[in-house]
Design a protein around this motif. Structure first.
Motif, PDB file in Angstrom:
ATOM      1  N   ASN A   1     -30.328  -9.099  41.995  1.00 28.98           N
ATOM      2  CA  ASN A   1     -31.420  -8.522  41.234  1.00 28.98           C
ATOM      3  C   ASN A   1     -31.149  -7.047  40.991  1.00 28.98           C
ATOM      4  N   PRO A   2     -31.556  -6.574  39.836  1.00 29.52           N
ATOM      5  CA  PRO A   2     -31.327  -5.164  39.559  1.00 29.52           C
ATOM      6  C   PRO A   2     -32.126  -4.282  40.521  1.00 29.52           C
ATOM      7  N   SER A   3     -31.592  -3.136  40.802  1.00 33.08           N
ATOM      8  CA  SER A   3     -32.336  -2.233  41.678  1.00 33.08           C
ATOM      9  C   SER A   3     -33.591  -1.780  40.943  1.00 33.08           C
ATOM     10  N   ASP A   4     -34.704  -1.793  41.630  1.00 32.79           N
ATOM     11  CA  ASP A   4     -35.942  -1.465  40.906  1.00 32.79           C
ATOM     12  C   ASP A   4     -36.074   0.045  40.717  1.00 32.79           C
ATOM     13  N   ARG A   5     -36.866   0.374  39.732  1.00 39.47           N
ATOM     14  CA  ARG A   5     -36.926   1.763  39.302  1.00 39.47           C
ATOM     15  C   ARG A   5     -37.499   2.693  40.363  1.00 39.47           C
TER      16      ARG A   5
ATOM     17  N   ALA B   1     -24.064  -2.516  35.076  1.00 43.85           N
ATOM     18  CA  ALA B   1     -25.400  -2.843  35.592  1.00 43.85           C
ATOM     19  C   ALA B   1     -25.495  -2.388  37.047  1.00 43.85           C
ATOM     20  N   LEU B   2     -26.645  -1.799  37.382  1.00 41.10           N
ATOM     21  CA  LEU B   2     -26.786  -1.187  38.700  1.00 41.10           C
ATOM     22  C   LEU B   2     -27.537  -2.115  39.647  1.00 41.10           C
ATOM     23  N   TYR B   3     -27.021  -2.292  40.842  1.00 39.01           N
ATOM     24  CA  TYR B   3     -27.678  -3.143  41.830  1.00 39.01           C
ATOM     25  C   TYR B   3     -27.753  -2.405  43.153  1.00 39.01           C
TER      26      TYR B   3
ATOM     27  N   ARG C   1     -25.668 -10.236  37.208  1.00 40.03           N
ATOM     28  CA  ARG C   1     -26.589 -11.099  36.488  1.00 40.03           C
ATOM     29  C   ARG C   1     -26.291 -11.105  34.983  1.00 40.03           C
TER      30      ARG C   1
END
Lengths: 219, 213
Positions: free
Chosen positions: A7-11, A29-31, A45
């Motif tokens: 899952n992407p790292s949340d803001r 894409a940052l995780y 993802r």
């Protein structure tokens, strides 16, 4: 093996330490990097690039497989890979013979290139991997310049063409079939096994784990 | 795909003002070092990416080398005092005449179909990135992966020529020698591989990013 996508790292996690994150090498894409369980594989993802696939004892397995490949390669170089029989004469050709066939004339460069792609580059890669991973398998500090050596082994990977050589031998066999009787020699089979061992080795290898281990142990 | 269902929107390292290592994925915050602290890969912001110049340069070299590869003979065969030369295409035709259809197909694919479609694929990818095309990001990335994977297999014909020449030596009624095209074809394949390797896949994704509001 369990596959999952990250899952992407949340803001809200803007304060997260960069060391706990990973940017997908192919799509950026940052995780936030979770503790991925051994034996599972985390993919990006968006582009499905494998980010990490840790395994128990992978380093030891890779070193042993690389050692196996090394011995197979020696057999592949010195034993004949094709035996040709015509007019009652038999000629055995090893890879060394292929390289020496153009020891003069304008095709020296071609011979060197072919020899490099089939034998030298795969051998260099094996030696580089053993050099980098053997100390890590034993839990020692990385060898001198291990980072540079591992980068080099990754860089030359597309130029390692042992599997293409096998297909080429098979095609040559059919092309000359009308001209003479041909049979496959032991080196051909050594190469076939070599290709399988190399593929197995590459699936065991988690580049992220190796880079992180190198980073941790260098300090 | 990235917008499917309840999935969170993707954030790139660049969105956050971070720089991700293109080799190992290590994330660097400002001030960004010149090389990755983990693997020593040079770090560049994608806005200053000059990789397309290298892509075009290697591709041009590959195209130029591909011309003599098709005009000059790949293989010179001497059999019972007669000598014959065959180019790549003639080699395929000969195989068809000998009813080795499968091998003919393999050689045709490796030496003609793959190199030519690879030229077009790289041109398309580079142009689409330059013109900031937003559509079909996933398909373009897949195309890039295929080009990267398949390019090496064009070397098959060069290896076959080398093996045949070594195998069929002077002692026999026939001799086989490589032609000048073997060298230029090998160079063409190598140059196109370098062109594909120079291509930075992040550029494809970057162009797609713009389409998201």
């Amino acid at each position: 093996m369990q596959d999952f996508t990250l899952n992407p790292s949340d803001r809200s996690a803007s304060g997260t330490d960069p060391e706990d994150m990973i940017a997908c090498p192919t799509c950026d894409a940052l995780y936030r990097l979770p503790d991925v369980a051994k034996g599972s594989r985390a993919r990006c993802r968006r582009c499905h690039t494998t980010l990490t696939a840790p395994r128990d004892g992978a380093m030891t397995q890779i070193v042993m497989l690389a050692g196996t490949s090394f011995i197979l390669m020696l057999a592949g170089v010195f034993f004949p890979f094709l035996e040709l029989t015509a007019a009652g004469r038999t000629q055995r050709s090893s890879i060394l013979d292929v390289a020496l066939a153009y020891s003069d004339g304008p095709f020296v460069g071609l011979a060197i290139a072919v020899g490099a792609l089939i034998v030298i580059v795969p051998l260099l890669r094996l030696l580089a991997l053993i050099y980098v991973l053997a100390p890590m398998a034993f839990g020692w500090r990385p060898a001198r310049d291990a980072i540079a050596v591992f980068r080099f082994s990754e860089r030359i990977k597309p130029w390692s063409m042992a599997e293409i050589f096998i297909v080429s031998v098979a095609i040559s066999l059919i092309k000359v079939a009308g001209l003479a009787h041909l049979s496959l020699g032991p080196a051909f089979w050594a190469f076939v096994v070599l290709v399988f061992v190399t593929a197995l080795k590459d699936t065991f290898m988690c580049r992220l784990t190796i880079w992180k281990t190198l980073e941790q142990r260098s300090h | 795909m990235e917008n499917a269902g309840t999935a969170q929107p993707l954030i790139t390292a660049r969105d956050r003002g971070l720089v991700g290592c293109p080799n190992c994925g290590r994330v660097h915050s400002a001030p960004v070092p010149a090389v990755c602290v983990r693997c020593s890969e040079p770090l560049r912001d994608i806005a200053h990416d000059r990789s397309l110049q290298r892509v075009w340069a290697w591709l041009a070299a590959g195209l130029i080398a591909y011309i003599p590869a098709n005009i000059y003979p790949m293989l010179r065969t001497e059999s019972l005092g007669r000598s014959s030369e065959s180019t790549i295409l003639e080699g395929v035709v000969e195989l068809i005449q000998h009813e080795s259809y499968f091998v003919a197909l393999v050689v045709f694919t490796a030496s003609i179909a793959i190199p030519i479609s690879k030229f077009f694929a790289i041109i398309y990818l580079a142009l689409s990135v330059q013109r900031k095309v937003r559509q079909g990001v996933h398909n373009r990335y897949r195309l890039y992966e295929v080009v990267e994977f398949i390019g090496r297999w064009s070397m098959v014909d060069v290896f076959v020529v080398a093996i045949l020449a070594a195998l069929v030596q002077l002692d026999f009624a026939a001799t086989v020698n490589p032609g000048i095209a073997a060298i230029s074809f090998a160079l063409s394949v190598a140059f196109t591989m370098l062109s594909a390797q120079s291509f930075n896949p992040k550029l494809i994704w970057e162009s797609g990013e713009l389409s998201q509001p």
